[in-house]
Motif scaffolding. Structure first.
Motif, PDB file in Angstrom:
ATOM      1  N   MET A 135       0.862  -1.198   0.000  1.00  0.00           N
ATOM      2  CA  MET A 135       0.000   0.000   0.000  1.00  0.00           C
ATOM      3  C   MET A 135       0.893   1.242   0.000  1.00  0.00           C
ATOM      4  O   MET A 135       1.027   1.924   0.998  1.00  0.00           O
ATOM      5  N   LYS A 136       1.521   1.482  -1.143  1.00  0.00           N
ATOM      6  CA  LYS A 136       2.449   2.602  -1.242  1.00  0.00           C
ATOM      7  C   LYS A 136       1.741   3.853  -1.742  1.00  0.00           C
ATOM      8  O   LYS A 136       0.855   3.784  -2.588  1.00  0.00           O
ATOM      9  N   ASP A 137       2.175   4.974  -1.183  1.00  0.00           N
ATOM     10  CA  ASP A 137       1.723   6.271  -1.668  1.00  0.00           C
ATOM     11  C   ASP A 137       2.995   7.077  -1.962  1.00  0.00           C
ATOM     12  O   ASP A 137       3.613   7.618  -1.064  1.00  0.00           O
ATOM     13  N   THR A 138       3.378   7.113  -3.215  1.00  0.00           N
ATOM     14  CA  THR A 138       4.669   7.679  -3.599  1.00  0.00           C
ATOM     15  C   THR A 138       4.580   9.189  -3.859  1.00  0.00           C
ATOM     16  O   THR A 138       3.487   9.760  -3.946  1.00  0.00           O
ATOM     17  N   PHE A 139       5.741   9.813  -4.035  1.00  0.00           N
ATOM     18  CA  PHE A 139       5.778  11.235  -4.404  1.00  0.00           C
ATOM     19  C   PHE A 139       5.072  11.460  -5.741  1.00  0.00           C
ATOM     20  O   PHE A 139       4.444  12.488  -5.954  1.00  0.00           O
ATOM     21  N   THR A 140       5.170  10.473  -6.633  1.00  0.00           N
ATOM     22  CA  THR A 140       4.480  10.569  -7.924  1.00  0.00           C
ATOM     23  C   THR A 140       2.972  10.638  -7.717  1.00  0.00           C
ATOM     24  O   THR A 140       2.282  11.484  -8.302  1.00  0.00           O
ATOM     25  N   HIS A 141       2.455   9.752  -6.867  1.00  0.00           N
ATOM     26  CA  HIS A 141       1.012   9.775  -6.559  1.00  0.00           C
ATOM     27  C   HIS A 141       0.615  11.124  -5.962  1.00  0.00           C
ATOM     28  O   HIS A 141      -0.420  11.687  -6.315  1.00  0.00           O
ATOM     29  N   GLN A 142       1.440  11.618  -5.043  1.00  0.00           N
ATOM     30  CA  GLN A 142       1.120  12.894  -4.378  1.00  0.00           C
ATOM     31  C   GLN A 142       1.093  14.046  -5.383  1.00  0.00           C
ATOM     32  O   GLN A 142       0.227  14.923  -5.317  1.00  0.00           O
ATOM     33  N   GLY A 143       2.031  14.004  -6.330  1.00  0.00           N
ATOM     34  CA  GLY A 143       2.058  15.029  -7.381  1.00  0.00           C
ATOM     35  C   GLY A 143       0.832  14.956  -8.264  1.00  0.00           C
ATOM     36  O   GLY A 143       0.264  15.986  -8.655  1.00  0.00           O
ATOM     37  N   MET A 144       0.407  13.735  -8.566  1.00  0.00           N
ATOM     38  CA  MET A 144      -0.797  13.551  -9.390  1.00  0.00           C
ATOM     39  C   MET A 144      -2.041  14.068  -8.663  1.00  0.00           C
ATOM     40  O   MET A 144      -2.956  14.625  -9.273  1.00  0.00           O
ATOM     41  N   ARG A 145      -2.068  13.881  -7.342  1.00  0.00           N
ATOM     42  CA  ARG A 145      -3.205  14.389  -6.554  1.00  0.00           C
ATOM     43  C   ARG A 145      -3.254  15.915  -6.578  1.00  0.00           C
ATOM     44  O   ARG A 145      -4.331  16.505  -6.650  1.00  0.00           O
ATOM     45  N   LYS A 146      -2.083  16.536  -6.508  1.00  0.00           N
ATOM     46  CA  LYS A 146      -2.045  18.013  -6.580  1.00  0.00           C
ATOM     47  C   LYS A 146      -2.652  18.490  -7.893  1.00  0.00           C
ATOM     48  O   LYS A 146      -3.412  19.469  -7.920  1.00  0.00           O
ATOM     49  N   LYS A 147      -2.294  17.803  -8.977  1.00  0.00           N
ATOM     50  CA  LYS A 147      -2.853  18.171 -10.290  1.00  0.00           C
ATOM     51  C   LYS A 147      -4.360  17.970 -10.308  1.00  0.00           C
ATOM     52  O   LYS A 147      -5.103  18.771 -10.876  1.00  0.00           O
ATOM     53  N   LEU A 148      -4.821  16.867  -9.701  1.00  0.00           N
ATOM     54  CA  LEU A 148      -6.261  16.596  -9.635  1.00  0.00           C
ATOM     55  C   LEU A 148      -6.977  17.721  -8.887  1.00  0.00           C
ATOM     56  O   LEU A 148      -8.035  18.194  -9.323  1.00  0.00           O
ATOM     57  N   VAL A 149      -6.403  18.155  -7.776  1.00  0.00           N
ATOM     58  CA  VAL A 149      -7.002  19.246  -6.995  1.00  0.00           C
ATOM     59  C   VAL A 149      -7.101  20.516  -7.856  1.00  0.00           C
ATOM     60  O   VAL A 149      -8.127  21.209  -7.836  1.00  0.00           O
ATOM     61  N   GLU A 150      -6.051  20.804  -8.630  1.00  0.00           N
ATOM     62  CA  GLU A 150      -6.083  21.986  -9.512  1.00  0.00           C
ATOM     63  C   GLU A 150      -7.188  21.843 -10.563  1.00  0.00           C
ATOM     64  O   GLU A 150      -7.885  22.804 -10.875  1.00  0.00           O
ATOM     65  N   THR A 151      -7.345  20.624 -11.093  1.00  0.00           N
ATOM     66  CA  THR A 151      -8.421  20.357 -12.067  1.00  0.00           C
ATOM     67  C   THR A 151      -9.784  20.637 -11.438  1.00  0.00           C
ATOM     68  O   THR A 151     -10.659  21.257 -12.061  1.00  0.00           O
ATOM     69  N   LEU A 152      -9.973  20.171 -10.196  1.00  0.00           N
ATOM     70  CA  LEU A 152     -11.258  20.368  -9.514  1.00  0.00           C
ATOM     71  C   LEU A 152     -11.525  21.852  -9.268  1.00  0.00           C
ATOM     72  O   LEU A 152     -12.667  22.310  -9.383  1.00  0.00           O
ATOM     73  N   LYS A 153     -10.481  22.600  -8.970  1.00  0.00           N
ATOM     74  CA  LYS A 153     -10.642  24.058  -8.786  1.00  0.00           C
ATOM     75  C   LYS A 153     -11.123  24.706 -10.081  1.00  0.00           C
ATOM     76  O   LYS A 153     -12.018  25.557 -10.060  1.00  0.00           O
ATOM     77  N   THR A 154     -10.527  24.285 -11.203  1.00  0.00           N
ATOM     78  CA  THR A 154     -10.934  24.884 -12.493  1.00  0.00           C
ATOM     79  C   THR A 154     -12.375  24.519 -12.839  1.00  0.00           C
ATOM     80  O   THR A 154     -13.032  25.235 -13.578  1.00  0.00           O
ATOM     81  N   LYS A 155     -12.863  23.397 -12.275  1.00  0.00           N
ATOM     82  CA  LYS A 155     -14.252  22.986 -12.530  1.00  0.00           C
ATOM     83  C   LYS A 155     -15.228  23.608 -11.533  1.00  0.00           C
ATOM     84  O   LYS A 155     -16.412  23.298 -11.546  1.00  0.00           O
ATOM     85  N   GLY A 156     -14.710  24.443 -10.630  1.00  0.00           N
ATOM     86  CA  GLY A 156     -15.606  25.210  -9.763  1.00  0.00           C
ATOM     87  C   GLY A 156     -15.702  24.767  -8.319  1.00  0.00           C
ATOM     88  O   GLY A 156     -16.513  25.295  -7.556  1.00  0.00           O
ATOM     89  N   ILE A 157     -14.904  23.787  -7.898  1.00  0.00           N
ATOM     90  CA  ILE A 157     -14.926  23.370  -6.493  1.00  0.00           C
ATOM     91  C   ILE A 157     -14.133  24.392  -5.675  1.00  0.00           C
ATOM     92  O   ILE A 157     -12.953  24.654  -5.961  1.00  0.00           O
ATOM     93  N   THR A 158     -14.768  24.955  -4.666  1.00  0.00           N
ATOM     94  CA  THR A 158     -14.114  26.023  -3.891  1.00  0.00           C
ATOM     95  C   THR A 158     -13.930  25.682  -2.414  1.00  0.00           C
ATOM     96  O   THR A 158     -13.155  26.353  -1.734  1.00  0.00           O
ATOM     97  N   ASP A 159     -14.624  24.671  -1.899  1.00  0.00           N
ATOM     98  CA  ASP A 159     -14.534  24.323  -0.469  1.00  0.00           C
ATOM     99  C   ASP A 159     -13.126  23.807  -0.152  1.00  0.00           C
ATOM    100  O   ASP A 159     -12.713  22.749  -0.605  1.00  0.00           O
ATOM    101  N   ARG A 160     -12.396  24.579   0.651  1.00  0.00           N
ATOM    102  CA  ARG A 160     -10.993  24.240   0.935  1.00  0.00           C
ATOM    103  C   ARG A 160     -10.842  22.911   1.647  1.00  0.00           C
ATOM    104  O   ARG A 160      -9.891  22.172   1.424  1.00  0.00           O
ATOM    105  N   ASN A 161     -11.775  22.608   2.535  1.00  0.00           N
ATOM    106  CA  ASN A 161     -11.700  21.344   3.273  1.00  0.00           C
ATOM    107  C   ASN A 161     -11.892  20.139   2.352  1.00  0.00           C
ATOM    108  O   ASN A 161     -11.244  19.105   2.523  1.00  0.00           O
ATOM    109  N   VAL A 162     -12.780  20.288   1.378  1.00  0.00           N
ATOM    110  CA  VAL A 162     -13.005  19.221   0.395  1.00  0.00           C
ATOM    111  C   VAL A 162     -11.746  19.020  -0.441  1.00  0.00           C
ATOM    112  O   VAL A 162     -11.275  17.891  -0.626  1.00  0.00           O
ATOM    113  N   LEU A 163     -11.190  20.109  -0.941  1.00  0.00           N
ATOM    114  CA  LEU A 163      -9.983  20.036  -1.777  1.00  0.00           C
ATOM    115  C   LEU A 163      -8.807  19.451  -0.998  1.00  0.00           C
ATOM    116  O   LEU A 163      -8.028  18.643  -1.525  1.00  0.00           O
ATOM    117  N   GLN A 164      -8.709  19.845   0.267  1.00  0.00           N
ATOM    118  CA  GLN A 164      -7.623  19.338   1.127  1.00  0.00           C
ATOM    119  C   GLN A 164      -7.747  17.824   1.317  1.00  0.00           C
ATOM    120  O   GLN A 164      -6.762  17.090   1.245  1.00  0.00           O
TER     121      GLN A 164
END
Length: 213
Positions: free
Chosen positions: A1-30
């Protein structure tokens, strides 16, 4: 059950994608930025874990699109310590988001295969619902009601009355309603008898199954 730096970087990109789609709740994004979504998916789909799409899991069900999870959670307006009922535990990903946001979570799953798998899996990641129940989501969980919020993670052909009845005054039910395509619908309980209804566009979910056990 590894969570690598690559996975973490991909999650950051996903969060940015969600922001561009209109998600604004910081707790949800976090929460979405923290949870290793790839661990909730069958190994064959792991490369797609941080793409904003739904993917198959066991028992002919899916892990919801990250945007859908984020949008439903945002509409629920979860605050720390809120008592939340989730209908359709599925892979456990939506449950993890709610638990990451410090909700007191009660969750119901009707597919026994998924129930057994997710009940063992969530605690391994440190996520512990107050109760996880194998049963019929249409009837809710009366012995633990009322709830600050109820979230339904499958398409419901109609709005189950027990779910409305199990909301606290001031609480919200977030439910995708419809047969083939669902409309994301929020019921805000204003009093014992009064509910305010709002609709938030079309989504596509697997169907909410009635209890056949």
């Amino acid at each position: 059950m590894k969570d690598t730096f690559t996975h973490q970087g991909m999650r950051k990109k996903l969060v940015e994608t969600l922001k561009t789609k209109g998600i604004t709740d910081r707790n949800v994004l976090q929460a979405i930025g923290k949870i290793p979504r790839h661990l909730f998916m069958d190994s064959g789909f792991v490369d797609h874990a941080y793409v904003d799409k739904a993917f198959p899991i066991a028992a002919e069900q899916t892990i919801s699109q990250p945007y859908t999870v984020a949008r439903q959670t945002e509409l629920l307006e979860v605050k720390k310590g809120d008592k939340i009922l989730e209908i359709g535990t599925g892979s456990g990903y939506q449950a993890a988001v709610l638990l990451e946001m410090n909700a007191l979570l009660y969750t119901i799953e009707r597919q026994n295969e998924l129930f057994k798998k997710t009940r063992l899996f969530l605690p391994k990641l440190g996520y512990k619902p107050k109760r996880m129940i194998f049963g019929d989501g249409y009837i809710g969980l009366e012995d633990e009601a009322p709830f600050n919020g109820i979230i339904v993670t499958a398409g419901a052909p109609f709005v189950p009355q027990p779910l409305l009845a199990q909301l606290k005054i001031g609480g919200k039910l977030v439910i995708p309603v419809g047969e083939n395509v669902q409309v994301m619908t929020v019921f805000h309980r204003k009093s014992e008898t009064e509910f305010e209804k709002k609709e938030y566009g079309e989504f596509k979910f697997v169907p909410l199954l009635e209890d056949k056990n």
